[in-house]
Design a protein around this motif. Structure first.
Motif, PDB file in Angstrom:
ATOM      1  N   SER A  22      -9.129  -4.792 -30.449  1.00  0.00           N
ATOM      2  CA  SER A  22      -9.647  -4.527 -28.971  1.00  0.00           C
ATOM      3  C   SER A  22     -10.057  -5.988 -28.537  1.00  0.00           C
ATOM      4  O   SER A  22     -10.939  -6.570 -29.178  1.00  0.00           O
ATOM      5  CB  SER A  22     -10.787  -3.577 -28.814  1.00  0.00           C
ATOM      6  OG  SER A  22     -11.483  -3.715 -27.824  1.00  0.00           O
ATOM      7  N   ALA A  23      -9.566  -6.246 -27.111  1.00  0.00           N
ATOM      8  CA  ALA A  23     -10.206  -7.436 -26.495  1.00  0.00           C
ATOM      9  C   ALA A  23     -11.452  -7.490 -26.370  1.00  0.00           C
ATOM     10  O   ALA A  23     -12.199  -8.410 -26.539  1.00  0.00           O
ATOM     11  CB  ALA A  23      -9.266  -7.651 -25.243  1.00  0.00           C
ATOM     12  N   VAL A  24     -12.048  -6.191 -26.071  1.00  0.00           N
ATOM     13  CA  VAL A  24     -13.511  -6.158 -25.744  1.00  0.00           C
ATOM     14  C   VAL A  24     -14.269  -6.592 -27.090  1.00  0.00           C
ATOM     15  O   VAL A  24     -15.356  -7.199 -27.319  1.00  0.00           O
ATOM     16  CB  VAL A  24     -14.069  -4.600 -25.297  1.00  0.00           C
ATOM     17  CG1 VAL A  24     -15.608  -4.535 -25.257  1.00  0.00           C
ATOM     18  CG2 VAL A  24     -13.402  -4.638 -23.947  1.00  0.00           C
ATOM     19  N   ASN A  25     -13.882  -5.951 -28.172  1.00  0.00           N
ATOM     20  CA  ASN A  25     -14.313  -6.090 -29.460  1.00  0.00           C
ATOM     21  C   ASN A  25     -14.414  -7.580 -29.752  1.00  0.00           C
ATOM     22  O   ASN A  25     -15.544  -8.124 -30.250  1.00  0.00           O
ATOM     23  CB  ASN A  25     -13.701  -5.418 -30.743  1.00  0.00           C
ATOM     24  CG  ASN A  25     -13.849  -4.063 -30.600  1.00  0.00           C
ATOM     25  OD1 ASN A  25     -14.681  -3.147 -29.607  1.00  0.00           O
ATOM     26  ND2 ASN A  25     -13.662  -3.113 -31.740  1.00  0.00           N
ATOM     27  N   LEU A  26     -13.177  -8.241 -29.831  1.00  0.00           N
ATOM     28  CA  LEU A  26     -13.126  -9.785 -30.005  1.00  0.00           C
ATOM     29  C   LEU A  26     -14.249 -10.407 -29.096  1.00  0.00           C
ATOM     30  O   LEU A  26     -14.623 -11.421 -29.432  1.00  0.00           O
ATOM     31  CB  LEU A  26     -11.763 -10.168 -29.778  1.00  0.00           C
ATOM     32  CG  LEU A  26     -10.764  -9.414 -30.710  1.00  0.00           C
ATOM     33  CD1 LEU A  26      -9.240  -9.787 -30.314  1.00  0.00           C
ATOM     34  CD2 LEU A  26     -10.980 -10.226 -32.188  1.00  0.00           C
ATOM     35  N   SER A  27     -14.444 -10.138 -27.880  1.00  0.00           N
ATOM     36  CA  SER A  27     -15.209 -10.615 -26.943  1.00  0.00           C
ATOM     37  C   SER A  27     -16.479 -10.456 -27.530  1.00  0.00           C
ATOM     38  O   SER A  27     -17.476 -11.556 -27.414  1.00  0.00           O
ATOM     39  CB  SER A  27     -14.987 -10.106 -25.546  1.00  0.00           C
ATOM     40  OG  SER A  27     -13.809 -10.372 -25.000  1.00  0.00           O
ATOM     41  N   GLU A  31     -18.956 -13.678 -28.587  1.00  0.00           N
ATOM     42  CA  GLU A  31     -20.023 -14.080 -28.223  1.00  0.00           C
ATOM     43  C   GLU A  31     -21.372 -13.954 -29.272  1.00  0.00           C
ATOM     44  O   GLU A  31     -22.223 -14.672 -29.073  1.00  0.00           O
ATOM     45  CB  GLU A  31     -20.640 -12.965 -27.106  1.00  0.00           C
ATOM     46  CG  GLU A  31     -21.923 -13.026 -26.433  1.00  0.00           C
ATOM     47  CD  GLU A  31     -21.927 -14.260 -25.662  1.00  0.00           C
ATOM     48  OE1 GLU A  31     -23.101 -14.734 -25.201  1.00  0.00           O
ATOM     49  OE2 GLU A  31     -20.726 -15.009 -25.126  1.00  0.00           O
ATOM     50  N   LEU A  32     -21.242 -13.238 -30.124  1.00  0.00           N
ATOM     51  CA  LEU A  32     -22.301 -13.096 -31.197  1.00  0.00           C
ATOM     52  C   LEU A  32     -22.069 -14.279 -32.286  1.00  0.00           C
ATOM     53  O   LEU A  32     -23.089 -14.910 -32.625  1.00  0.00           O
ATOM     54  CB  LEU A  32     -22.127 -11.798 -31.812  1.00  0.00           C
ATOM     55  CG  LEU A  32     -22.668 -10.821 -31.046  1.00  0.00           C
ATOM     56  CD1 LEU A  32     -22.605  -9.424 -31.910  1.00  0.00           C
ATOM     57  CD2 LEU A  32     -24.235 -10.803 -30.701  1.00  0.00           C
ATOM     58  N   GLN A  33     -20.926 -14.694 -32.381  1.00  0.00           N
ATOM     59  CA  GLN A  33     -20.849 -16.062 -33.010  1.00  0.00           C
ATOM     60  C   GLN A  33     -21.488 -17.227 -32.435  1.00  0.00           C
ATOM     61  O   GLN A  33     -21.801 -17.946 -33.071  1.00  0.00           O
ATOM     62  CB  GLN A  33     -19.190 -16.132 -33.213  1.00  0.00           C
ATOM     63  CG  GLN A  33     -18.374 -15.464 -34.290  1.00  0.00           C
ATOM     64  CD  GLN A  33     -17.103 -15.605 -34.492  1.00  0.00           C
ATOM     65  OE1 GLN A  33     -16.321 -16.203 -33.588  1.00  0.00           O
ATOM     66  NE2 GLN A  33     -16.719 -15.654 -35.672  1.00  0.00           N
ATOM     67  N   ARG A  34     -21.065 -17.124 -31.140  1.00  0.00           N
ATOM     68  CA  ARG A  34     -21.913 -18.465 -30.288  1.00  0.00           C
ATOM     69  C   ARG A  34     -23.209 -18.412 -30.283  1.00  0.00           C
ATOM     70  O   ARG A  34     -24.052 -19.273 -30.125  1.00  0.00           O
ATOM     71  CB  ARG A  34     -21.025 -18.465 -28.854  1.00  0.00           C
ATOM     72  CG  ARG A  34     -19.351 -18.707 -29.091  1.00  0.00           C
ATOM     73  CD  ARG A  34     -19.074 -18.836 -27.598  1.00  0.00           C
ATOM     74  NE  ARG A  34     -17.563 -19.095 -27.662  1.00  0.00           N
ATOM     75  CZ  ARG A  34     -16.746 -18.677 -26.786  1.00  0.00           C
ATOM     76  NH1 ARG A  34     -17.056 -17.917 -25.939  1.00  0.00           N
ATOM     77  NH2 ARG A  34     -15.425 -18.693 -27.119  1.00  0.00           N
ATOM     78  N   HIS A  35     -23.865 -17.146 -29.703  1.00  0.00           N
ATOM     79  CA  HIS A  35     -25.246 -16.951 -29.522  1.00  0.00           C
ATOM     80  C   HIS A  35     -25.789 -15.895 -30.367  1.00  0.00           C
ATOM     81  O   HIS A  35     -25.153 -14.585 -29.664  1.00  0.00           O
ATOM     82  CB  HIS A  35     -25.159 -16.746 -27.974  1.00  0.00           C
ATOM     83  CG  HIS A  35     -24.570 -17.846 -27.180  1.00  0.00           C
ATOM     84  ND1 HIS A  35     -25.280 -18.911 -27.024  1.00  0.00           N
ATOM     85  CD2 HIS A  35     -23.455 -17.877 -26.413  1.00  0.00           C
ATOM     86  CE1 HIS A  35     -24.504 -19.827 -26.395  1.00  0.00           C
ATOM     87  NE2 HIS A  35     -23.391 -18.873 -25.794  1.00  0.00           N
ATOM     88  N   SER A  36     -26.363 -15.939 -30.912  1.00  0.00           N
ATOM     89  CA  SER A  36     -27.040 -14.704 -32.014  1.00  0.00           C
ATOM     90  C   SER A  36     -28.382 -15.078 -32.214  1.00  0.00           C
ATOM     91  O   SER A  36     -28.745 -16.273 -32.474  1.00  0.00           O
ATOM     92  CB  SER A  36     -25.939 -14.484 -33.151  1.00  0.00           C
ATOM     93  OG  SER A  36     -26.301 -13.540 -33.690  1.00  0.00           O
ATOM     94  N   ALA A  46     -23.521 -11.423 -20.380  1.00  0.00           N
ATOM     95  CA  ALA A  46     -22.375 -12.469 -20.795  1.00  0.00           C
ATOM     96  C   ALA A  46     -21.040 -12.202 -20.678  1.00  0.00           C
ATOM     97  O   ALA A  46     -20.363 -12.903 -20.148  1.00  0.00           O
ATOM     98  CB  ALA A  46     -22.789 -12.849 -22.131  1.00  0.00           C
ATOM     99  N   LEU A  47     -20.657 -10.999 -20.914  1.00  0.00           N
ATOM    100  CA  LEU A  47     -19.076 -10.592 -21.041  1.00  0.00           C
ATOM    101  C   LEU A  47     -18.805  -9.890 -19.765  1.00  0.00           C
ATOM    102  O   LEU A  47     -17.563  -9.792 -19.593  1.00  0.00           O
ATOM    103  CB  LEU A  47     -19.083  -9.595 -21.958  1.00  0.00           C
ATOM    104  CG  LEU A  47     -19.297 -10.180 -23.653  1.00  0.00           C
ATOM    105  CD1 LEU A  47     -19.207  -9.214 -24.455  1.00  0.00           C
ATOM    106  CD2 LEU A  47     -18.473 -11.352 -23.610  1.00  0.00           C
ATOM    107  N   SER A  85     -26.623  -9.277 -34.421  1.00  0.00           N
ATOM    108  CA  SER A  85     -25.905 -10.348 -34.858  1.00  0.00           C
ATOM    109  C   SER A  85     -24.804  -9.902 -35.836  1.00  0.00           C
ATOM    110  O   SER A  85     -24.694  -8.641 -36.166  1.00  0.00           O
ATOM    111  CB  SER A  85     -27.038 -11.361 -35.710  1.00  0.00           C
ATOM    112  OG  SER A  85     -27.687 -10.449 -36.663  1.00  0.00           O
ATOM    113  N   LEU A  86     -24.042 -10.783 -36.068  1.00  0.00           N
ATOM    114  CA  LEU A  86     -22.952 -10.520 -37.039  1.00  0.00           C
ATOM    115  C   LEU A  86     -23.224 -10.392 -38.424  1.00  0.00           C
ATOM    116  O   LEU A  86     -23.770 -11.520 -38.939  1.00  0.00           O
ATOM    117  CB  LEU A  86     -21.753 -11.573 -36.775  1.00  0.00           C
ATOM    118  CG  LEU A  86     -20.929 -11.464 -35.363  1.00  0.00           C
ATOM    119  CD1 LEU A  86     -20.107 -12.675 -35.405  1.00  0.00           C
ATOM    120  CD2 LEU A  86     -20.440 -10.446 -35.159  1.00  0.00           C
TER     121      LEU A  86
END
Length: 108
Positions: A22-27, A31-36, A46-47, A85-86
């Motif tokens: 899903s494009a939403v899941n990937l977004s 986002e959590l990879q960049r800012h967590s 943000a999205l 967070s991831l």
């Protein structure tokens, strides 16, 4: 006669599709990879995606272990905002499974 063939590793493939399909899941993951950590409100802003969509996708990603909430969903009171967070270990496991599927090798 079956309508569809079921792949041998269908559970792994279904999990990969649920997380990365899903494009939403990937977004959300990006986002959590960049800012967590982030909150649901942070992700929604943000999205630029509706809050109910973000909340349902985060729940799905939490169920797959991709996102970790603090406090955890099971002990979170309604209305309490969690820091999200991831789980890098889960992400790496899923990416490894995807690599094995794409390359035609069996996963470990």
């Amino acid at each position: 006669m079956p309508r569809y063939a079921v792949p041998a590793n269908s559970d792994d493939e279904q999990e990969l599709a649920a997380v990365f399909g899903s494009a939403v899941n990937l977004s959300i993951i990006r986002e959590l990879q960049r800012h967590s950590p982030r909150t649901l409100g942070d992700l929604t802003e943000a999205l630029a995606i509706g809050p109910s969509t973000v909340a349902s996708r985060v729940r799905e990603l939490e169920a797959h272990g991709v996102i970790i909430g603090d406090p955890p969903r099971a002990s979170r009171k309604q209305g309490t905002e969690a820091s999200l967070s991831l789980d890098d270990v889960v992400i790496q496991r899923l990416l490894s499974q995807l690599e094995h599927i794409v390359s035609g090798r069996k996963s470990a």
